[in-house]
Write an enzyme that holds these catalytic residues in place. Structure first.
Site, mmCIF file in Angstrom:
data_model
loop_
_atom_site.group_PDB
_atom_site.id
_atom_site.type_symbol
_atom_site.label_atom_id
_atom_site.label_comp_id
_atom_site.label_asym_id
_atom_site.label_seq_id
_atom_site.Cartn_x
_atom_site.Cartn_y
_atom_site.Cartn_z
ATOM 1 N N CYS A 6 0.935 -1.331 0.199
ATOM 2 C CA CYS A 6 -0.015 0.004 0.009
ATOM 3 C C CYS A 6 0.918 1.273 0.052
ATOM 4 C CB CYS A 6 -0.984 0.104 1.243
ATOM 5 S SG CYS A 6 -2.558 -0.925 1.224
ATOM 6 N N ASP A 29 10.918 -5.891 -8.402
ATOM 7 C CA ASP A 29 11.189 -6.620 -7.308
ATOM 8 C C ASP A 29 12.399 -6.516 -6.514
ATOM 9 O OD1 ASP A 29 9.946 -9.235 -5.548
ATOM 10 O OD2 ASP A 29 11.875 -8.898 -5.147
ATOM 11 N N THR A 93 5.086 -13.773 1.751
ATOM 12 C CA THR A 93 5.651 -12.884 2.852
ATOM 13 C C THR A 93 5.134 -11.665 3.108
ATOM 14 O OG1 THR A 93 7.690 -12.287 1.590
ATOM 15 C CG2 THR A 93 7.763 -14.263 2.528
ATOM 16 N N HIS A 96 -0.112 -8.351 0.809
ATOM 17 C CA HIS A 96 -1.015 -7.459 -0.248
ATOM 18 C C HIS A 96 -0.820 -8.141 -1.440
ATOM 19 C CE1 HIS A 96 -1.926 -3.223 -1.858
ATOM 20 N NE2 HIS A 96 -1.955 -4.193 -2.807
ATOM 21 N N HIS A 98 -0.109 -9.637 -4.775
ATOM 22 C CA HIS A 98 0.797 -9.230 -5.958
ATOM 23 C C HIS A 98 1.007 -10.435 -6.766
ATOM 24 C CE1 HIS A 98 3.126 -10.790 -2.202
ATOM 25 N NE2 HIS A 98 4.082 -11.120 -3.244
ATOM 26 N N HIS A 100 4.059 -11.851 -9.136
ATOM 27 C CA HIS A 100 5.276 -11.738 -9.551
ATOM 28 C C HIS A 100 5.339 -11.995 -11.073
ATOM 29 C CE1 HIS A 100 7.243 -12.366 -5.698
ATOM 30 N NE2 HIS A 100 6.059 -13.085 -5.293
HETATM 31 P P1 AMP Z 1 6.148 -13.063 -1.597
HETATM 32 O O1 AMP Z 1 6.938 -13.859 -0.971
HETATM 33 O O2 AMP Z 1 5.351 -13.846 -2.639
HETATM 34 O O3 AMP Z 1 5.008 -12.499 -0.649
HETATM 35 O O4 AMP Z 1 6.680 -11.915 -2.375
HETATM 36 C C1 AMP Z 1 7.070 -10.774 -1.813
HETATM 37 C C2 AMP Z 1 8.245 -10.065 -2.785
HETATM 38 O O5 AMP Z 1 8.287 -8.764 -2.243
HETATM 39 C C3 AMP Z 1 9.377 -10.921 -2.661
HETATM 40 O O6 AMP Z 1 10.060 -11.363 -4.045
HETATM 41 C C4 AMP Z 1 10.398 -9.585 -2.324
HETATM 42 O O7 AMP Z 1 11.723 -9.430 -2.778
HETATM 43 C C5 AMP Z 1 9.619 -8.315 -2.706
HETATM 44 N N1 AMP Z 1 9.826 -7.210 -1.809
HETATM 45 C C6 AMP Z 1 9.858 -6.914 -0.436
HETATM 46 N N2 AMP Z 1 10.146 -5.970 -0.207
HETATM 47 C C7 AMP Z 1 9.996 -5.304 -1.396
HETATM 48 C C8 AMP Z 1 10.142 -3.461 -1.848
HETATM 49 N N3 AMP Z 1 10.515 -2.609 -0.900
HETATM 50 N N4 AMP Z 1 10.128 -3.304 -3.177
HETATM 51 C C9 AMP Z 1 9.901 -4.251 -4.027
HETATM 52 N N5 AMP Z 1 10.016 -5.528 -3.850
HETATM 53 C C10 AMP Z 1 9.736 -5.833 -2.514
HETATM 54 ZN ZN ZN Z 2 -1.868 -3.146 1.160
#
Ligand code: AMP
Ligand code: ZN
Length: 112
Positions: A6, A29, A93, A96, A98, A100
């Protein structure tokens, strides 16, 4: 709400934004797993796939339109992968929703 994506979508945390409109935001990412690795998120907070309903699912079609557009723009002519992790067992992790988008190399299947 204390939600990382967000905050990125609202520009209150910096990120490498590739595209945004009133509904979605796409950004690189921070820990890329492939030569091209970006995330596409709805601007409205949705926790995960598990929270998609008939009330909020319209944005999902739009996300896939944006993915197709960006992958053409990025020259991913050899193909790419779209992944959304859901919940603890799915490896999510950030709470929100998302998507990939990974490309630029040959990707193994099935994933670990
Ligand atoms: P997931 O494990 O599927 O929830 O993916 C979360 C993704 O968010 C991971 O690939 C992280 O590398 C990425 N991530 C975490 N913090 C950031 C950030 N500040 N900017 C861009 N990507 C991020
Ligand atoms: Zn959010």
């Amino acid at each position: 709400m204390d939600c990382l994506f967000c905050k990125i979508a609202a520009h209150s945390i910096p990120s490498a934004i590739l595209y945004e409109d009133d509904q979605v935001c796409a950004f690189k990412d921070i820990d890329p797993q492939a030569p091209t690795h970006f995330l596409v998120v709805p601007k409205a907070h949705i926790q995960s796939v598990d929270e998609i309903t008939s009330q909020n699912s319209g944005v999902i079609a739009h996300i896939y339109e944006v993915i197709a557009m960006l992958c053409k723009e990025q020259g991913l002519t050899g193909g790419y992968r779209v992944v959304t992790n859901c919940g603890a067992d799915g490896g999510q992790t950030v709470g929100h929703l998302h998507f990939h988008v990974l490309g630029g190399r040959s990707l193994a299947w099935p994933p670990g």
